[in-house]
Scaffold this motif. Structure first.
Motif, PDB file in Angstrom:
ATOM      1  N   LEU B 422       0.826  -1.203   0.000  1.00 56.65           N
ATOM      2  CA  LEU B 422       0.000   0.000   0.000  1.00 56.65           C
ATOM      3  C   LEU B 422       0.865   1.259   0.000  1.00 56.65           C
ATOM      4  N   MET B 423       1.957   1.194   0.744  1.00 59.61           N
ATOM      5  CA  MET B 423       2.882   2.327   0.786  1.00 59.61           C
ATOM      6  C   MET B 423       3.458   2.596  -0.598  1.00 59.61           C
ATOM      7  N   GLY B 424       3.527   1.529  -1.393  1.00 61.97           N
ATOM      8  CA  GLY B 424       4.036   1.698  -2.749  1.00 61.97           C
ATOM      9  C   GLY B 424       2.998   2.294  -3.684  1.00 61.97           C
ATOM     10  N   ILE B 425       1.726   1.961  -3.459  1.00 62.88           N
ATOM     11  CA  ILE B 425       0.691   2.383  -4.404  1.00 62.88           C
ATOM     12  C   ILE B 425       0.079   3.731  -4.034  1.00 62.88           C
ATOM     13  N   ALA B 426      -0.221   3.889  -2.725  1.00 64.92           N
ATOM     14  CA  ALA B 426      -1.046   5.033  -2.311  1.00 64.92           C
ATOM     15  C   ALA B 426      -0.480   6.406  -2.713  1.00 64.92           C
ATOM     16  N   PRO B 427       0.843   6.616  -2.588  1.00 63.04           N
ATOM     17  CA  PRO B 427       1.333   7.955  -2.933  1.00 63.04           C
ATOM     18  C   PRO B 427       1.062   8.330  -4.387  1.00 63.04           C
ATOM     19  N   LEU B 428       0.797   7.346  -5.233  1.00 63.51           N
ATOM     20  CA  LEU B 428       0.570   7.640  -6.649  1.00 63.51           C
ATOM     21  C   LEU B 428      -0.899   7.842  -6.980  1.00 63.51           C
ATOM     22  N   SER B 429      -1.762   7.537  -6.038  1.00 68.26           N
ATOM     23  CA  SER B 429      -3.191   7.629  -6.338  1.00 68.26           C
ATOM     24  C   SER B 429      -3.654   9.072  -6.173  1.00 68.26           C
ATOM     25  N   ALA B 430      -4.815   9.351  -6.739  1.00 68.36           N
ATOM     26  CA  ALA B 430      -5.339  10.723  -6.670  1.00 68.36           C
ATOM     27  C   ALA B 430      -6.530  10.766  -5.736  1.00 68.36           C
ATOM     28  N   TRP B 431      -6.785  11.965  -5.192  1.00 67.45           N
ATOM     29  CA  TRP B 431      -7.983  12.149  -4.387  1.00 67.45           C
ATOM     30  C   TRP B 431      -9.201  11.979  -5.282  1.00 67.45           C
ATOM     31  N   GLY B 432     -10.234  11.434  -4.711  1.00 68.43           N
ATOM     32  CA  GLY B 432     -11.494  11.356  -5.438  1.00 68.43           C
ATOM     33  C   GLY B 432     -11.582  10.172  -6.361  1.00 68.43           C
ATOM     34  N   LEU B 473       9.101  -5.579  -2.174  1.00 65.12           N
ATOM     35  CA  LEU B 473       8.249  -4.512  -1.646  1.00 65.12           C
ATOM     36  C   LEU B 473       9.075  -3.311  -1.198  1.00 65.12           C
ATOM     37  N   VAL B 474      10.194  -3.606  -0.533  1.00 60.65           N
ATOM     38  CA  VAL B 474      11.075  -2.527  -0.088  1.00 60.65           C
ATOM     39  C   VAL B 474      11.532  -1.703  -1.292  1.00 60.65           C
ATOM     40  N   ALA B 475      11.979  -2.412  -2.334  1.00 61.56           N
ATOM     41  CA  ALA B 475      12.483  -1.723  -3.529  1.00 61.56           C
ATOM     42  C   ALA B 475      11.375  -0.892  -4.161  1.00 61.56           C
ATOM     43  N   LEU B 476      10.173  -1.490  -4.239  1.00 61.87           N
ATOM     44  CA  LEU B 476       9.051  -0.794  -4.862  1.00 61.87           C
ATOM     45  C   LEU B 476       8.738   0.504  -4.118  1.00 61.87           C
ATOM     46  N   VAL B 477       8.616   0.399  -2.799  1.00 64.10           N
ATOM     47  CA  VAL B 477       8.244   1.582  -2.010  1.00 64.10           C
ATOM     48  C   VAL B 477       9.317   2.662  -2.133  1.00 64.10           C
ATOM     49  N   ILE B 478      10.572   2.258  -2.007  1.00 64.91           N
ATOM     50  CA  ILE B 478      11.636   3.266  -2.076  1.00 64.91           C
ATOM     51  C   ILE B 478      11.642   3.935  -3.452  1.00 64.91           C
ATOM     52  N   LEU B 479      11.500   3.126  -4.492  1.00 62.56           N
ATOM     53  CA  LEU B 479      11.527   3.692  -5.842  1.00 62.56           C
ATOM     54  C   LEU B 479      10.348   4.627  -6.080  1.00 62.56           C
ATOM     55  N   VAL B 480       9.170   4.177  -5.668  1.00 56.94           N
ATOM     56  CA  VAL B 480       7.983   5.012  -5.873  1.00 56.94           C
ATOM     57  C   VAL B 480       8.146   6.332  -5.127  1.00 56.94           C
ATOM     58  N   THR B 481       8.642   6.225  -3.887  1.00 60.36           N
ATOM     59  CA  THR B 481       8.751   7.431  -3.077  1.00 60.36           C
ATOM     60  C   THR B 481       9.780   8.393  -3.654  1.00 60.36           C
ATOM     61  N   VAL B 482      10.920   7.837  -4.043  1.00 62.04           N
ATOM     62  CA  VAL B 482      11.956   8.687  -4.622  1.00 62.04           C
ATOM     63  C   VAL B 482      11.456   9.306  -5.931  1.00 62.04           C
ATOM     64  N   TYR B 483      10.722   8.489  -6.694  1.00 61.53           N
ATOM     65  CA  TYR B 483      10.159   8.942  -7.968  1.00 61.53           C
ATOM     66  C   TYR B 483       9.192  10.103  -7.735  1.00 61.53           C
ATOM     67  N   GLU B 484       8.349   9.968  -6.718  1.00 67.04           N
ATOM     68  CA  GLU B 484       7.424  11.032  -6.350  1.00 67.04           C
ATOM     69  C   GLU B 484       8.163  12.309  -5.994  1.00 67.04           C
ATOM     70  N   TYR B 485       9.186  12.126  -5.207  1.00 66.18           N
ATOM     71  CA  TYR B 485      10.021  13.240  -4.783  1.00 66.18           C
ATOM     72  C   TYR B 485      10.613  13.942  -6.002  1.00 66.18           C
ATOM     73  N   TRP B 486      11.149  13.092  -6.865  1.00 73.09           N
ATOM     74  CA  TRP B 486      11.825  13.624  -8.054  1.00 73.09           C
ATOM     75  C   TRP B 486      10.838  14.357  -8.955  1.00 73.09           C
ATOM     76  N   ARG B 487       9.640  13.781  -9.115  1.00 71.31           N
ATOM     77  CA  ARG B 487       8.626  14.426  -9.959  1.00 71.31           C
ATOM     78  C   ARG B 487       8.247  15.793  -9.414  1.00 71.31           C
ATOM     79  N   GLY B 488       8.073  15.835  -8.076  1.00 71.11           N
ATOM     80  CA  GLY B 488       7.717  17.102  -7.444  1.00 71.11           C
ATOM     81  C   GLY B 488       8.802  18.148  -7.642  1.00 71.11           C
ATOM     82  N   ALA B 489      10.043  17.711  -7.423  1.00 66.00           N
ATOM     83  CA  ALA B 489      11.160  18.644  -7.539  1.00 66.00           C
ATOM     84  C   ALA B 489      11.331  19.092  -8.982  1.00 66.00           C
ATOM     85  N   ASN B 490      11.122  18.148  -9.886  1.00 64.98           N
ATOM     86  CA  ASN B 490      11.275  18.434 -11.300  1.00 64.98           C
ATOM     87  C   ASN B 490      10.244  19.467 -11.765  1.00 64.98           C
TER      88      ASN B 490
END
Lengths: 160, 687
Positions: B422-432, B473-490
């Motif tokens: 869930l930690m891997g998926i939820a940060p990518l989902s949208a409200w609503g 799962l560890v790899a997925l969560v870390i990658l997703v989170t870093v990816y999110e971070y990177w997208r935001g910063a980008n």
């Protein structure tokens, strides 16, 4: 309709949790017995997961340090907290258990480093199984000294 | 004399706390602002009063006043001063006082804030915290007096609050001292951290109840206490982790986490607290889950008191149990009463807590948050069931059946795995609203890389299925989170024209809770690596070796060089210290000193391991036994705990994450307008 979708999800999760608890209980639960109960049941419970509580007899502690094999005996103490309280508290119950030669006893074998808290009149809570030879083979030892956190007022102070 | 003074101040604090409760209720009833104000001042007064009480107790502890029973029980002349001070919470009476003292500090802090906008909450916040505080001070006053002194009467010597007739004060020469296992720097910080965590959860609870009582059930109470809850969570988490580290460093406690009932008792409020921190976000953003949040904070408070109760009552056998005492039933009554009152209030206000929006999509952010909450609650149920199962089984079958670590590991393992997914998926989902398609588009890149990493691990590191699932799962969560971070910063880099580092910095600074939360997610994954490593790959060996001989384990060679034993009379300890040289694949790494300390006064030994820590693994050497003549040799037990240091590293990062999340926002870019029914198709980078 939307509600149903989420209801189904909730029920599924609940079902999963119940299943997890149920299957784990079946696989891992341990009967909690006193030494008396254990001796009574004897060979009926050989190889079941058991947890037994008893008072450590200091003189019986032997440690084969070269092979890390620890053997000691424990004497029967009541399993019920209320009963222990009624008899004057854990420290008193353990003390009585150790000095009373007529108490039922049990031999315990444990392999591993000798726990720092193992000593005369400590309460040992052992998880393991009873061997066909009547010896209890412990996988885990939990030791509780009634004096561990808070010493009861010692003999020279409390006057009975 | 001093002890009686301390007791006197305690009595006054109790009365002042009680006064503030009644003045607040009566003042609210009579609509008298001046009475409420006097309740507030009374509440403010409890902190200096309890500080004075605590000061007296510390004075007695530090100055060897063994005529005071508590001092006699927890200190001795051989203890260093800092340990005499920490002995304050080394025994039951003192730790209850410590609790009350912290509680008073927090309530004072709360009552000092500006109340202009929230005047109606004030009396009820005072009532709830005042009742809790009175309960704890009352425990000290009536059952566990830390100032009771030893008096010699005709019947013998015993503790009395007041001098009995025909008695003289009895002053033992020396105290019994703190148990050696507690004479560790861990003692300085682990219990206070847990207590801080426990106590600070009382504040959000007090506000929640105030909201229920006054009927001001919008999310004001949540906004007011959001940071309290985060700090509470920080302390509780830190306390748990420190306990683990302490256990790891001192053999007597066994391992880093033993699923001991008292560990679980501290873990349960952590679970509900974590669920609460997640689900309040839904209430803030979408106006949903209002009942649920109330219930979570009520549960957390009850579990906090329940945890204190478990450690005090001796109901369950545990390494942490204090001596059994009469205060157990009172704790139980208190929990029962507060729980019933709170839930009754919640039901009374049920209708005003309706959700403002409904959930439509199974993959929307709010649905995934709900799932996260359900998983935390599921873990809670497993833990709670395990703790009470011995009592229940005895009640129904007459046979006490207990469960140990295997039960918890088996039953919670899949739930933790689901949480990680869930930690891997939820940060990518949208409200609503989210669909498989929008989510899939966001997740496929990290998922593919995670698969590649897992396959690589399969060929190089392990073929264990559980470990591989975990690492995936560890790899997925870390990658997703870093990816999110990177997208935001980008995005920020493009829109604001900042360079990438400034963009990272500002991104985190502008949305601390979100990005602090991401750091926490990553740190959890690092901790998971450590737990997987020690649980699945630990290897051990043991043996008796003479000087010059060695033992081999994994890539390590441990060579026994010498042993020395000496007494430290002022401390009352005998030290026996072995020196071993360690080599990895033949390369010399250094020497380690596993040792055994023996405390004369308590006749107890304490085993201190020698540790060699790297990110790959931890070499952990115990001195088991030795012969005086070195040719006879010494016995060592050696463990190699792979990856375990990621657990400690993760804990540090975890702290960083919470501090970022809990730090006051310097310019709130907070969107207070709710998304409402508006459906956001975009991904979540813009919340």
């Amino acid at each position: 309709m939307q509600i149903n979708k989420f209801m189904v999800g909730g029920v599924l999760i609940l079902g999963a949790v119940v299943f997890l608890i149920w299957s784990s209980l079946n696989a891992t639960s341990e009967y909690f017995l006193t030494v008396n109960e254990l001796n009574e049941k004897g060979s009926n419970i050989v190889d079941r997961n058991l947890r037994v509580s008893g008072a450590v007899l200091g003189d019986s502690i032997q440690y084969d340090a070269a092979n890390l094999i620890l053997t000691f005996e424990v004497a029967h103490v009541p399993g019920d907290n209320a009963e222990i309280e009624a008899l004057g508290g854990l420290a008193e119950v353990l003390h009585q258990a150790v000095i009373d030669p007529s108490r039922e006893r049990m031999k315990v074998v444990y392999e591993g480093p000798m726990p720092d808290l193992l000593r005369n009149e400590a309460q040992a809570i052992m998880t393991g199984h009873l061997g066909a030879d009547g010896i209890f083979y412990a996988d885990e030892l939990l030791l509780k000294c009634p004096t561990k956190y808070e010493e009861a007022v010692p003999e020279q102070v409390v006057n009975k | 004399m001093i002890a009686q003074f301390g007791f006197g101040v305690l009595v006054v604090s109790f009365l002042v706390a009680l006064y503030s409760v009644f003045a607040a209720i009566y003042g609210e009833y009579k609509k008298s602002p001046s009475l409420v104000e006097s309740a507030r001042r009374a509440m403010l007064l409890t902190w200096p009063l309890l500080t004075l009480t605590a000061g007296v107790l510390i004075y007695l502890l530090v100055n060897n006043h063994y005529e005071v029973q508590f001092v006699y029980e927890v200190t001795s002349r051989s203890m260093p001063t800092y340990l005499k001070v920490t002995a304050w919470w080394g025994g039951q009476a003192g730790s209850l006082l410590f609790w009350s003292w912290l509680m008073s500090a927090f309530t004072s802090l709360v009552t000092l804030r500006k109340w202009d906008r929230d005047r109606e909450f004030l009396p009820w916040v005072i009532v709830v915290s005042g009742v809790t505080m009175s309960f704890f001070i009352g425990m000290n006053l009536f059952f566990e007096n830390p100032f009771a002194q030893l008096y010699q009467t005709f019947e013998g010597i015993g503790p009395h609050t007041f001098q009995p007739a025909d008695s003289i004060l009895f002053t033992p020469q020396d105290g019994q001292g703190l148990n050696p296992l507690l004479r560790h720097p861990g003692m300085v910080i682990h219990p206070p951290m847990l207590y801080l965590g426990f106590v600070s959860f009382v504040i959000p609870y007090a506000f929640a109840l105030a909201a229920l009582i006054t009927g001001r059930t919008d999310d004001r109470w949540i906004r007011l206490t959001r940071r309290w809850a985060l700090w509470a969570w920080l302390f509780l988490s830190f306390g748990l982790v420190l306990g683990g580290r302490w256990a790891y460093d001192v053999l007597g406690w066994g391992g880093y986490w033993g699923w001991d009932p008292v560990e679980i008792a501290a873990f349960m409020p952590w679970l509900t607290g974590t669920a609460f921190l997640h689900s309040v976000m839904i209430q803030e953003k979408r106006g949903m889950f209002k009942h649920w949040n109330m219930l979570l904070i009520i549960l957390t408070y009850s579990l906090v008191i329940f945890g204190t109760f478990l450690t005090r009552s001796g109901v369950l056998s545990s390494v942490h149990a204090f001596a059994e005492s009469a205060i157990g039933p009172l704790f139980f009554t208190f929990i029962g009463l507060t729980l019933i009152t709170s839930v009754a209030l919640l039901i009374y206000r049920w209708d005003s807590l309706r959700s403002e929006t409904t959930m439509t999509s199974m993959l929307s952010r709010e649905a995934l948050f709900l799932l996260n909450n359900l998983l935390f609650m599921s873990i809670l149920i497993v833990c709670f069931w395990g703790v009470i199962y011995p009592l229940i089984s005895e009640l129904f079958s007459g046979q006490k059946i207990t469960v140990g670590p295997p039960f918890y590991e088996r039953a919670t393992g899949p739930l933790f795995a689901a949480l990680m997914l869930l930690m891997g998926i939820a940060p990518l989902s949208a409200w609503g609203h989210s669909t498989v398609k929008t989510l899939g588009r966001a997740i496929w890149k990290p998922a593919v890389i995670a698969v590649i990493i897992t396959v690589a691990l399969f060929f190089t590191y392990t073929k264990n299925a559980i470990a591989l699932t975990g690492f995936f799962l560890v790899a997925l969560v870390i990658l997703v989170t870093v990816y999110e971070y990177w997208r935001g910063a980008n995005a920020r880099q493009k829109s604001q024209g900042e360079n990438i580092f400034t963009a990272f910095w500002n991104l985190t600074g502008r949305n601390r809770r979100r990005y602090g939360g991401y750091i926490i997610h990553i740190s959890m994954m690092l901790m998971a690596i450590g737990i997987l490593g020690i649980e699945l790959f630990q290897v051990e060996t043991q043996g008796r070796v003479a000087v010059g001989e060695s033992l081999n384990l994994a890539n390590y060679t441990v060579e026994y060089r010498e042993i020395a034993s000496w007494d430290d009379s002022p401390k009352g300890v005998n030290f026996t210290r072995a020196v071993v040289d360690i080599y990895e694949n033949g390369v010399y790494l250094g020497e380690l000193h596993p040792r055994k300390d023996f405390y004369f006064e308590s006749q107890q030994s304490m085993t201190i391991p020698g540790q060699y820590a790297t990110l790959r693994d931890d070499l952990y050497i115990l001195l088991i036994d030795w012969e005086p003549a070195s040719v006879e040799g010494a016995t060592f037990k050696i463990y190699v705990n792979p990856l375990v240091n990621w657990l400690w590293l993760g804990s540090l990062l975890f702290l960083v994450g919470i501090v970022i999340a809990a730090w006051a926002e310097k310019d709130p870019e907070r969107v207070t307008v709710r998304a409402g029914r508006r459906i956001q198709q975009t991904s979540a980078a813009d919340d």
